[in-house]
Design an enzyme around this catalytic site. Structure first.
Site, PDB file in Angstrom:
ATOM      1  N   ASN A 154       0.841  -1.196   0.000  1.00  0.00           N
ATOM      2  CA  ASN A 154       0.000   0.000   0.000  1.00  0.00           C
ATOM      3  C   ASN A 154       0.874   1.243   0.000  1.00  0.00           C
ATOM      4  OD1 ASN A 154      -0.502   1.958   2.491  1.00  0.00           O
ATOM      5  ND2 ASN A 154       0.219  -0.013   3.322  1.00  0.00           N
ATOM      6  N   PHE A 179      -1.916   8.035   4.266  1.00  0.00           N
ATOM      7  CA  PHE A 179      -2.718   8.582   5.371  1.00  0.00           C
ATOM      8  C   PHE A 179      -3.986   9.278   4.856  1.00  0.00           C
ATOM      9  CE2 PHE A 179       0.888   9.226   8.745  1.00  0.00           C
ATOM     10  CZ  PHE A 179       0.944   7.868   8.934  1.00  0.00           C
ATOM     11  N   SER A 213       5.260   4.970   9.024  1.00  0.00           N
ATOM     12  CA  SER A 213       4.699   4.702   7.704  1.00  0.00           C
ATOM     13  C   SER A 213       5.692   5.150   6.639  1.00  0.00           C
ATOM     14  CB  SER A 213       3.381   5.449   7.517  1.00  0.00           C
ATOM     15  OG  SER A 213       2.970   5.381   6.159  1.00  0.00           O
ATOM     16  N   ASN A 254       4.900   5.977   3.680  1.00  0.00           N
ATOM     17  CA  ASN A 254       4.169   6.684   2.635  1.00  0.00           C
ATOM     18  C   ASN A 254       3.942   8.166   2.903  1.00  0.00           C
ATOM     19  OD1 ASN A 254       3.829   4.242   1.136  1.00  0.00           O
ATOM     20  ND2 ASN A 254       2.244   3.642   2.595  1.00  0.00           N
ATOM     21  N   THR A 255       4.495   8.690   4.008  1.00  0.00           N
ATOM     22  CA  THR A 255       4.481  10.120   4.279  1.00  0.00           C
ATOM     23  C   THR A 255       5.929  10.590   4.282  1.00  0.00           C
ATOM     24  OG1 THR A 255       2.438  10.066   5.566  1.00  0.00           O
ATOM     25  CG2 THR A 255       3.927  11.918   5.964  1.00  0.00           C
ATOM     26  N   LYS A 261       4.909   3.358  17.150  1.00  0.00           N
ATOM     27  CA  LYS A 261       4.962   2.315  16.131  1.00  0.00           C
ATOM     28  C   LYS A 261       6.281   2.408  15.369  1.00  0.00           C
ATOM     29  CE  LYS A 261       2.063  -0.106  12.820  1.00  0.00           C
ATOM     30  NZ  LYS A 261       0.693  -0.226  12.280  1.00  0.00           N
ATOM     31  N   ASN A 285       5.640  -1.741  11.520  1.00  0.00           N
ATOM     32  CA  ASN A 285       4.890  -1.245  10.382  1.00  0.00           C
ATOM     33  C   ASN A 285       5.292  -2.038   9.132  1.00  0.00           C
ATOM     34  OD1 ASN A 285       3.333   0.580   8.714  1.00  0.00           O
ATOM     35  ND2 ASN A 285       3.693   2.176  10.241  1.00  0.00           N
TER      36      ASN A 285
END
Length: 358
Positions: free
Chosen positions: A111, A115, A183, A185-186, A218, A247
Site C-alpha cells: 500500500n 494517510f 509509515s 508513505n508520508t 509504532k 509497520n
C-alpha cells in the site's frame, strides 16, 4: 462462520483491493461481521498490559478503520482490542489511485495510501460516541480496549505541535494512543524515529498532557539494528508505555512472485514475517521487559501468535491476514493458539512470554 466470511469474502477478493476494502467496511457497518462475546474467550488467552485487560491478544492493526467507522462491529466480531486510524489533524485525500495492491501469490499487500482520512474532528466525534463506560469499566459500545493511531499531514506538519494537538482531541475517548512515526508513505515521517527527535516529540506530548492514556510508538522494520537500543531508551525516557513492532517494509524479498512486487509502498503480510520477527527480537532484548510490545507483521496462525509472545510480545495485531480471510480468521486463530500453547507445554499465553529470549 459469520455471513461476511461465508458469503462476501469470495466476492471481496475479486474486486479492486481498495473497492474491496470499502465493501468490507460497509458490510461491517451492516452487522455482517458476526458477534463474539469477549467474556467467552478462554481465560488462557487473557492478557493484562498497560493497566488494561485484553480478553484475547489479537487486535486489528491501524489502516483498516482509518475513520473510526466500524470500531463497534470489529470489537464484537472477536478481536481482543481495536485500533482505529491513522488519523491526521486535517483531512487529506492520500496518494492517487491505484495505491493498494493485492499480492495473492505471496499472501501479501503493498500500500501507498498516504494517510488518507477524514481528519481528527470527525474521528473524535465518532470515538466520543463509544466512550460511555459501564460499571465494569468496558466501553459500552466496544467492549474491548480501543486505541487511536495518530499521524501528521503530508504538508504543513509540525510534529511537536501536531501530535500533542491530536492527543488533546482523543485522549478522553480511548484506552491507548499510538504515535505513528513509521509509515513509509508520508515523506520524512520515518526520520522522526531518530532517538533525539522521538524524545523531543514525546516530551512535547508529556508537557501538554501529563495525564493521558498509555502511549505506544509504532516502529519501522527497516530501522538500522544498531539504532534500536537508542530508540527504545528514548521511548522510555519520553514516557511511552509500549511499542508496536512493526509497520510495513519498503524492502522487497527476492521470493516475491506477484506482478505487483515492484510497486512502491509498504509491504505487509507473509513476506514481512522474517523481518518483523528479527525486529521484535532486537526490540525485546533492548526493552528488557520495561515496555508493552505489540507484534505486527505476517501473523496468520496460532503458532505465529505463540512464537511472537515467546519472543517478548504481549499482544499481536492483524491486517493482511484479516483482509484475506475476513472475520472467520479470529475463531481459527484462537483455537490454534490454544493448541500451540498445549503442544509447547504452556498453560496460558502469559506463561509463554519471553521464553524464547532466554
Amino acid at each position: 462462520m459469520n455471513i461476511m466470511s461465508r458469503m462476501m469474502m469470495p466476492l471481496i477478493r475479486r474486486l479492486d483491493p481498495e473497492d474491496a476494502h470499502q465493501l468490507a467496511l460497509n458490510a461491517l457497518q451492516l452487522g455482517l461481521g458476526g458477534v463474539s462475546d469477549p467474556a467467552r474467550d478462554d481465560p488462557a488467552l487473557s492478557i493484562r498490559a498497560m493497566g488494561l485487560r485484553f480478553p484475547n491478544p489479537i487486535g486489528i492493526g491501524a489502516g483498516f478503520d482509518k475513520n473510526a467507522l466500524v470500531v463497534r462491529p470489529l470489537s464484537r466480531s472477536g478481536f481482543g482490542f481495536v485500533e482505529a486510524g491513522t488519523v491526521t489533524p486535517r483531512p487529506q485525500p492520500g496518494n492517487p489511485r491505484p495505491r493498494l495492491f493485492r499480492l495473492t501469490e505471496d499472501r501479501a499487500i503493498i500500500n501507498r495510501m498516504g494517510f488518507n482520512n477524514q481528519g481528527i474532528d470527525r474521528f473524535a466525534v465518532r470515538m466520543a460516541r463509544l466512550h460511555r463506560v459501564s460499571a465494569s469499566g468496558w466501553h459500552v459500545g466496544a467492549k474491548v480496549p480501543v486505541g487511536a493511531n495518530l499521524g501528521i499531514n503530508k504538508t504543513g506538519a509540525d510534529p511537536e505541535r501536531d501530535y500533542p494537538l491530536l492527543v488533546s482531541r482523543i485522549k478522553n475517548y480511548v484506552d491507548y494512543i499510538v504515535i505513528n512515526l513509521s509509515s513509509p508513505n508520508t515523506p520524512g515521517l520515518r526520520d522522526l524515529l531518530e532517538a533525539s527527535r522521538l524524545k523531543s516529540i514525546l516530551d512535547a506530548i508529556a508537557a501538554a498532557h501529563p495525564e493521558r492514556p498509555p502511549m505506544l510508538v509504532k516502529l519501522s522494520p527497516d530501522m538500522a539494528r544498531d539504532d534500536i537500543p537508542d530508540v527504545v531508551e528514548a521511548a522510555i525516557a519520553g514516557g511511552a508505555q509500549g511499542l508496536i513492532v512493526t509497520n510495513t517494509t519498503i524492502s522487497r524479498p527476492r521470493s516475491l512472485r506477484s506482478a505487483y512486487a515492484t510497486e512502491t509502498g509498504g509491504l505487509s503480510g507473509r513476506p514481512l514475517t522474517p523481518l518483523s520477527c528479527d525486529t521484535l527480537s532486537h526490540v525485546s532484548r533492548a526493552a528488557k521487559g520495561r515496555l508493552t510490545l505489540v507484534a505486527c507483521g505476517g501473523i496468520e496462525s496460532g503458532a505465529d501468535i505463540v512464537e511472537r509472545v515467546r519472543m517478548g510480545a504481549d499482544l499481536v495485531q492483524l491486517y493482511t491476514a484479516y483482509a484475506y480471510e475476513g472475520p472467520a480468521i479470529l475463531s481459527r486463530l484462537k483455537r490454534e493458539t490454544l493448541t500451540a500453547l498445549r503442544l509447547q507445554g504452556f498453560e496460558t499465553l502469559s506463561d509463554a512470554k519471553g521464553t524464547a529470549l532466554s
